[in-house]
Design a protein around this motif. Structure first.
Motif, PDB file in Angstrom:
ATOM      1  N   LYS A   9     -54.559  11.726  10.615  1.00 26.01           N
ATOM      2  CA  LYS A   9     -53.847  13.186  11.814  1.00 26.01           C
ATOM      3  C   LYS A   9     -52.310  12.254  12.269  1.00 26.01           C
ATOM      4  CE  LYS A   9     -55.754  16.392  12.853  1.00 26.01           C
ATOM      5  NZ  LYS A   9     -55.586  18.081  12.283  1.00 26.01           N
ATOM      6  N   ALA A  10     -51.701  13.412  12.576  1.00 30.85           N
ATOM      7  CA  ALA A  10     -50.107  12.895  12.496  1.00 30.85           C
ATOM      8  C   ALA A  10     -49.994  13.040  14.065  1.00 30.85           C
ATOM      9  CB  ALA A  10     -48.981  13.911  13.145  1.00 30.85           C
ATOM     10  N   PRO A  11     -49.322  11.754  15.006  1.00 31.44           N
ATOM     11  CA  PRO A  11     -49.689  11.642  16.403  1.00 31.44           C
ATOM     12  C   PRO A  11     -48.679  12.837  16.666  1.00 31.44           C
ATOM     13  CG  PRO A  11     -48.823   9.930  15.441  1.00 31.44           C
ATOM     14  CD  PRO A  11     -48.941  10.282  14.299  1.00 31.44           C
ATOM     15  N   ASP A  12     -49.086  13.304  17.870  1.00 32.03           N
ATOM     16  CA  ASP A  12     -48.749  14.204  18.658  1.00 32.03           C
ATOM     17  C   ASP A  12     -47.355  13.887  18.961  1.00 32.03           C
ATOM     18  OD1 ASP A  12     -48.911  17.095  19.786  1.00 32.03           O
ATOM     19  OD2 ASP A  12     -50.089  16.654  21.337  1.00 32.03           O
ATOM     20  N   PHE A  13     -46.553  15.392  19.311  1.00 25.35           N
ATOM     21  CA  PHE A  13     -45.348  14.982  20.382  1.00 25.35           C
ATOM     22  C   PHE A  13     -44.393  16.392  20.389  1.00 25.35           C
ATOM     23  CE2 PHE A  13     -44.446  16.045  16.321  1.00 25.35           C
ATOM     24  CZ  PHE A  13     -43.092  16.683  15.746  1.00 25.35           C
ATOM     25  N   LYS A  31     -48.050  25.486   8.864  1.00 30.73           N
ATOM     26  CA  LYS A  31     -46.629  25.080   8.443  1.00 30.73           C
ATOM     27  C   LYS A  31     -46.788  23.384   8.202  1.00 30.73           C
ATOM     28  CE  LYS A  31     -43.643  28.600   9.324  1.00 30.73           C
ATOM     29  NZ  LYS A  31     -42.342  29.405   9.096  1.00 30.73           N
ATOM     30  N   SER A  32     -45.853  23.448   7.013  1.00 29.73           N
ATOM     31  CA  SER A  32     -45.417  21.985   6.102  1.00 29.73           C
ATOM     32  C   SER A  32     -44.277  21.547   7.257  1.00 29.73           C
ATOM     33  CB  SER A  32     -45.151  21.281   5.237  1.00 29.73           C
ATOM     34  OG  SER A  32     -46.396  21.928   3.905  1.00 29.73           O
ATOM     35  N   LEU A  33     -44.026  19.859   7.746  1.00 27.22           N
ATOM     36  CA  LEU A  33     -43.219  19.798   8.427  1.00 27.22           C
ATOM     37  C   LEU A  33     -42.336  18.193   8.352  1.00 27.22           C
ATOM     38  CD1 LEU A  33     -41.953  20.114  11.761  1.00 27.22           C
ATOM     39  CD2 LEU A  33     -44.367  18.381  12.015  1.00 27.22           C
ATOM     40  N   VAL A  34     -41.407  18.709   8.160  1.00 29.91           N
ATOM     41  CA  VAL A  34     -40.881  17.208   7.784  1.00 29.91           C
ATOM     42  C   VAL A  34     -39.811  16.633   8.830  1.00 29.91           C
ATOM     43  CG1 VAL A  34     -38.402  16.698   6.358  1.00 29.91           C
ATOM     44  CG2 VAL A  34     -40.424  18.475   5.174  1.00 29.91           C
ATOM     45  N   LEU A  35     -40.723  15.601   9.052  1.00 29.59           N
ATOM     46  CA  LEU A  35     -40.394  15.096  10.491  1.00 29.59           C
ATOM     47  C   LEU A  35     -39.289  13.565   9.928  1.00 29.59           C
ATOM     48  CD1 LEU A  35     -40.477  14.690  13.316  1.00 29.59           C
ATOM     49  CD2 LEU A  35     -42.325  13.640  13.116  1.00 29.59           C
ATOM     50  N   TYR A  36     -38.201  13.553   9.857  1.00 26.27           N
ATOM     51  CA  TYR A  36     -37.417  12.417  10.021  1.00 26.27           C
ATOM     52  C   TYR A  36     -36.655  11.991  10.328  1.00 26.27           C
ATOM     53  CZ  TYR A  36     -32.945  15.249   9.581  1.00 26.27           C
ATOM     54  OH  TYR A  36     -31.562  15.074   9.354  1.00 26.27           O
ATOM     55  N   PHE A  37     -37.009  10.498  10.513  1.00 28.80           N
ATOM     56  CA  PHE A  37     -36.602   9.616  12.117  1.00 28.80           C
ATOM     57  C   PHE A  37     -34.917   8.991  11.507  1.00 28.80           C
ATOM     58  CE2 PHE A  37     -40.665  10.094  12.543  1.00 28.80           C
ATOM     59  CZ  PHE A  37     -40.535   9.658  14.109  1.00 28.80           C
ATOM     60  N   GLY A 118     -34.342  -0.498  16.627  1.00 28.81           N
ATOM     61  CA  GLY A 118     -33.971   0.747  16.856  1.00 28.81           C
ATOM     62  C   GLY A 118     -34.654   1.339  15.290  1.00 28.81           C
ATOM     63  N   ILE A 119     -33.850   2.555  14.907  1.00 31.00           N
ATOM     64  CA  ILE A 119     -34.697   3.318  14.143  1.00 31.00           C
ATOM     65  C   ILE A 119     -34.296   3.073  12.905  1.00 31.00           C
ATOM     66  CG2 ILE A 119     -34.889   6.040  13.471  1.00 31.00           C
ATOM     67  CD1 ILE A 119     -35.767   5.872  15.763  1.00 31.00           C
ATOM     68  N   GLU A 120     -35.493   3.222  12.627  1.00 31.73           N
ATOM     69  CA  GLU A 120     -36.035   2.382  10.562  1.00 31.73           C
ATOM     70  C   GLU A 120     -36.011   4.130  10.094  1.00 31.73           C
ATOM     71  OE1 GLU A 120     -38.374  -0.464   8.646  1.00 31.73           O
ATOM     72  OE2 GLU A 120     -39.493   1.193   8.556  1.00 31.73           O
ATOM     73  N   ARG A 121     -34.776   4.395   9.103  1.00 32.17           N
ATOM     74  CA  ARG A 121     -34.838   5.275   8.274  1.00 32.17           C
ATOM     75  C   ARG A 121     -36.072   5.785   8.162  1.00 32.17           C
ATOM     76  NH1 ARG A 121     -30.445   7.685   7.904  1.00 32.17           N
ATOM     77  NH2 ARG A 121     -29.298   6.183   7.932  1.00 32.17           N
ATOM     78  N   SER A 122     -37.067   6.567   8.405  1.00 29.86           N
ATOM     79  CA  SER A 122     -38.120   7.969   7.678  1.00 29.86           C
ATOM     80  C   SER A 122     -38.395   8.446   8.142  1.00 29.86           C
ATOM     81  CB  SER A 122     -38.872   6.551   8.163  1.00 29.86           C
ATOM     82  OG  SER A 122     -38.648   5.376   8.662  1.00 29.86           O
ATOM     83  N   THR A 123     -39.457   9.520   6.530  1.00 33.27           N
ATOM     84  CA  THR A 123     -39.411  10.734   6.841  1.00 33.27           C
ATOM     85  C   THR A 123     -41.692  10.518   6.261  1.00 33.27           C
ATOM     86  OG1 THR A 123     -36.890  11.233   6.220  1.00 33.27           O
ATOM     87  CG2 THR A 123     -39.122  12.854   5.721  1.00 33.27           C
ATOM     88  N   PHE A 124     -41.302  11.498   7.381  1.00 33.02           N
ATOM     89  CA  PHE A 124     -42.933  11.853   7.251  1.00 33.02           C
ATOM     90  C   PHE A 124     -42.971  13.498   7.324  1.00 33.02           C
ATOM     91  CE2 PHE A 124     -42.086   8.383   9.872  1.00 33.02           C
ATOM     92  CZ  PHE A 124     -43.320   7.517   9.550  1.00 33.02           C
ATOM     93  N   LEU A 125     -43.347  13.872   5.586  1.00 27.98           N
ATOM     94  CA  LEU A 125     -44.520  14.684   5.656  1.00 27.98           C
ATOM     95  C   LEU A 125     -45.861  14.814   5.333  1.00 27.98           C
ATOM     96  CD1 LEU A 125     -43.998  17.604   4.303  1.00 27.98           C
ATOM     97  CD2 LEU A 125     -44.537  16.017   1.743  1.00 27.98           C
ATOM     98  N   ILE A 126     -46.009  15.766   7.103  1.00 29.04           N
ATOM     99  CA  ILE A 126     -47.172  16.355   7.563  1.00 29.04           C
ATOM    100  C   ILE A 126     -47.748  17.804   7.027  1.00 29.04           C
ATOM    101  CG2 ILE A 126     -48.485  16.975   9.799  1.00 29.04           C
ATOM    102  CD1 ILE A 126     -45.508  15.033  11.441  1.00 29.04           C
ATOM    103  N   VAL A 131     -52.326  16.515   9.073  1.00 32.88           N
ATOM    104  CA  VAL A 131     -52.423  15.922   8.198  1.00 32.88           C
ATOM    105  C   VAL A 131     -51.271  15.045   7.588  1.00 32.88           C
ATOM    106  CG1 VAL A 131     -53.892  14.139   6.525  1.00 32.88           C
ATOM    107  CG2 VAL A 131     -54.680  15.163   8.069  1.00 32.88           C
ATOM    108  N   ILE A 132     -51.055  14.176   7.666  1.00 30.16           N
ATOM    109  CA  ILE A 132     -49.857  12.914   7.046  1.00 30.16           C
ATOM    110  C   ILE A 132     -49.690  13.198   5.625  1.00 30.16           C
ATOM    111  CG2 ILE A 132     -48.333  11.388   7.086  1.00 30.16           C
ATOM    112  CD1 ILE A 132     -49.011  10.410   9.764  1.00 30.16           C
TER     113      ILE A 132
END
Length: 156
Positions: A9-13, A31-37, A118-126, A131-132
């Motif tokens: 499960k993706a952490p809530d935010f 919907k799908s969520l593309v969460l990119y840092f 700092g941020i490590e450039r990362s992307t999560f498809l939820i 669910v990730i």
């Protein structure tokens, strides 16, 4: 700092985005969520990445996905960044980096011998169920938005 994994499960935010609104994980339900840092507004790699996601914004929408970029910058910085580059993706302000920490992308980095957090450039498809489905870490910007779109479409 957690290390989230595919299949969990993706952490809530909830993050402030433009026009005084907040965007939360619940807003993407169904919907799908593309969460990119990304590390910082208006820097070379981050600008290329945001423009690439913007160029594909319509295709992500057609595929039933919402795209949101997250950095520790302020909403004012995001607004300038959006305007300067005509961006069409949501940008979330994670000033206290709590969301980055929840997703395990707030890391010690090093530049010119200086260590800093700092941020490590990362992307999560939820997925629509929260669910990730896929994680990209230490992202290389070139071709990344296209790879994420292929995954959203089930072509990855």
């Amino acid at each position: 700092m957690s290390d989230v994994k595919e299949g969990e499960k993706a952490p809530d935010f909830s993050l402030p985005v433009a026009e005084g609104r907040d965007f939360s994980l619940a807003d993407a339900k169904g919907k799908s969520l593309v969460l990119y840092f990304y590390p910082k507004d208006d820097t070379k790699g981050c600008t290329v990445e945001a423009i690439a996601f913007t160029a594909l914004a319509g295709a992500f929408e057609e595929a039933g996905a919402i795209v949101i970029g997250v950095s520790p910058d302020t909403l004012q910085s995001h607004a300038r960044f959006e305007k300067k580059h005509d961006l069409a993706v949501l940008l979330g302000a994670d000033e206290d980096h709590s969301v980055a920490e929840a997703y395990g992308v707030w890391k010690e980095k090093s530049m010119y011998g200086r260590k800093f957090m700092g941020i490590e450039r990362s992307t999560f498809l939820i997925g629509p169920d929260g669910v990730i489905e896929k994680i990209w870490r230490k992202v290389k910007v070139d071709g990344h938005a296209e790879a994420v779109l292929a995954e959203v479409r089930g072509e990855g």
